[in-house]
Design a protein around this motif. Structure first.
Motif, short mmCIF file in Angstrom:
data_model
loop_
_atom_site.label_atom_id
_atom_site.label_comp_id
_atom_site.label_asym_id
_atom_site.label_seq_id
_atom_site.Cartn_x
_atom_site.Cartn_y
_atom_site.Cartn_z
N SER A 184 30.77 48.28 45.92
CA SER A 184 32.00 48.93 46.36
C SER A 184 31.68 50.40 46.63
O SER A 184 31.06 51.07 45.81
CB SER A 184 33.07 48.82 45.28
N VAL A 185 32.13 50.89 47.79
CA VAL A 185 31.97 52.32 48.11
C VAL A 185 33.12 53.04 47.43
O VAL A 185 34.28 52.93 47.84
CB VAL A 185 31.95 52.55 49.64
N THR A 186 32.79 53.77 46.37
CA THR A 186 33.80 54.33 45.47
C THR A 186 34.67 55.41 46.09
O THR A 186 35.80 55.61 45.65
CB THR A 186 33.15 54.90 44.20
N ASP A 187 34.17 56.11 47.09
CA ASP A 187 34.98 57.16 47.72
C ASP A 187 35.48 56.75 49.09
O ASP A 187 36.21 57.49 49.74
CB ASP A 187 34.23 58.50 47.78
N ALA A 236 37.10 47.77 45.83
CA ALA A 236 36.83 47.20 44.51
C ALA A 236 37.49 45.82 44.40
O ALA A 236 36.87 44.86 43.92
CB ALA A 236 37.35 48.13 43.41
N GLN A 237 38.74 45.70 44.86
CA GLN A 237 39.43 44.40 44.83
C GLN A 237 38.69 43.39 45.70
O GLN A 237 38.50 42.23 45.31
CB GLN A 237 40.86 44.54 45.32
N ALA A 238 38.26 43.84 46.88
CA ALA A 238 37.55 42.95 47.81
C ALA A 238 36.20 42.55 47.23
O ALA A 238 35.79 41.39 47.35
CB ALA A 238 37.37 43.62 49.16
N ALA A 239 35.50 43.48 46.60
CA ALA A 239 34.21 43.15 45.98
C ALA A 239 34.39 42.08 44.92
O ALA A 239 33.59 41.15 44.81
CB ALA A 239 33.58 44.41 45.38
N ASN A 240 35.46 42.19 44.13
CA ASN A 240 35.75 41.16 43.12
C ASN A 240 36.02 39.81 43.78
O ASN A 240 35.55 38.77 43.31
CB ASN A 240 36.93 41.57 42.24
N ALA A 241 36.79 39.82 44.86
CA ALA A 241 37.10 38.57 45.56
C ALA A 241 35.84 37.94 46.16
O ALA A 241 35.65 36.72 46.07
CB ALA A 241 38.14 38.83 46.66
N ILE A 242 34.98 38.77 46.74
CA ILE A 242 33.74 38.26 47.32
C ILE A 242 32.83 37.72 46.23
O ILE A 242 32.18 36.68 46.40
CB ILE A 242 33.06 39.36 48.17
N ALA A 243 32.79 38.40 45.10
CA ALA A 243 31.99 37.92 43.96
C ALA A 243 32.49 36.56 43.48
O ALA A 243 31.70 35.70 43.08
CB ALA A 243 32.01 38.94 42.82
N GLN A 244 33.81 36.34 43.53
CA GLN A 244 34.37 35.04 43.12
C GLN A 244 33.87 33.91 44.02
O GLN A 244 33.88 32.75 43.62
CB GLN A 244 35.89 35.07 43.13
#
Length: 187
Positions: free
Chosen positions: A139-142, A123-131
């Motif tokens: 994000s793969v939640t599990d 989730a943190q990485a997805a946010n960084a990539i989105a930035q």
């Protein structure tokens, strides 16, 4: 026409489920884009979306211990192990994503699936990539290993869900064989 309609219907259902799933996620697993897949959904999505890529953001130590999903295109750790401080932010994460984007000529609409151990770092990485301007980052939640069981004989162990527990394809991997400088940082 029927195939187009059924594809649209499946997408609508999937997005509806993703929205409902987001409400059930702890804050640490939520992303700004709100795009989520379970490990099983990620495997299906990757199989059905040939231009999608999968980035594993776990540490090389975690990969050596537990293996790697066969679908992973790049290993770009969000954090690294510092012998004195423990897990710290990887200063090469952003440059690694930028290099991957350049090497693979990725557009802002490139579908990207991010996986970690249990869904928090992805989730943190997805946010960084989105930035960085990417608009379709899931994000793969599990995660790869899944969540910990809260009760029963497996309490405290990662046996609830996740890529490996779902029986999805994976392999043992020596992260020493993974070279982030290699094209796309792939293993």
């Amino acid at each position: 026409m029927k195939r187009v309609f059924s594809t649209i219907a499946v997408c609508a259902i999937a997005f509806g489920l993703q929205s409902a799933q987001a409400a059930d996620l702890p804050a640490s697993k939520q992303t700004k884009l709100g795009l989520y897949l379970s490990a099983q959904e990620a495997a299906q999505y990757l199989a059905e979306t040939p231009d999608a890529i999968m980035i594993d953001v776990r540490t090389p130590e975690e990969i050596a211990e537990t293996g790697l999903a066969e679908e992973v295109d790049a290993l770009i750790p969000l954090a690294i192990v510092d012998r004195k401080k423990g897990l710290v932010v990887n200063p090469d994460f952003y440059p690694g994503i930028v290099k991957l984007a350049k090497d693979r000529n990725l557009s802002a609409d490139q579908p990207i699936v991010v996986i970690c151990r249990s869904g928090n770092r992805s989730a943190q990485a997805a946010n960084a990539i989105a930035q960085l301007g990417f608009r379709e980052v899931y994000s793969v939640t599990d995660g790869y290993e899944g969540d910990r069981a809260t009760s029963g004989p497996n309490a405290g162990q990662r046996t609830v869900n996740g890529w490996k527990n779902a029986g999805l394809p994976w392999r043992a991997e020596d992260p020493g064989n993974c070279d982030p400088a290699r094209e796309g940082g792939a293993c």
